[in-house]
Design a protein around this motif. Sequence first.
Motif: not given
Length: 269
Positions: A67-71, A96-99, A110-114
């Motif tokens: 859902q986005g929490y771990l990211a 990670i980059i693949s996310f 969004r969290n990967t970009a952050r």
Amino acid sequence: QALTAQDTVPRVLQILQHTETVHLYNSMAMILNNISRSPEEADIFTTVLTLADCQMFVKLVSRHQEQGYLAAVLGNIAVTPVGREHLSHESVFPEIISFLTMPGNIIVRRNTARLLRNLSFDTKTHTALVEYLPQIVYPLVGGEEIDEEDMDKLPIDLQYLPEDKCREPDLQTRTYLSDTLFQMGGTYSVREKYREENYYELLKNYDQWEEDDDARERIQNTIYLIVQNDGEVDLRKDGDVPEGVEEAEEVVIVKREESEKTSVENMGS
């Protein structure tokens, strides 16, 4: 902070790893996100976090049930030295980059970009980041027609994309990626990479496509680094850096206008 005690976080991690109940999984992931939001909390959290734990997080996110929490947790810990070391490790970073292109999950993208943005404030991570520059830029690239001569200079992965190739629809993700490219541009070898592989052409097209004024200003800052001679770019080794990040070797200061000082984001969405 009580939840970050040596005997508590490992237990939460164990439940997270082994539960098959979606509700319990999300509850544990939410707890980890909540106790690592601020730089101070992230520092405490990473004292009990191992590389194996980060590998587990990445594996769980890659299952597309997130859902986005771990990211968000990964983005949170990127403000700490230990977190940056784990996240830039060769066993973790490629996944990670693949996310960045995970379909149907804006929060993860969004969290990967952050996360990348937070990493980029520490120039010691630029060596790892620049190896994946095409993947970092890819979400900002559209299907515009490019002259063959200019096309041939681009990295293979960014050449001859289909005309209907869509850019990342989430403005915040695009903004984080623009900030990442700008901070990476504070390293000379990265600026050379930008120039040699014709990233100017792609970023120029993105600038012309982007409708948000703030986002355009951010990508224009990176374009400025590419087109200016290095002698005209002010690179300070003693400039201000965001709270929660170690002082970088170089901090880019845009001369043409006073750039806004931005702090590391620690919000999950």
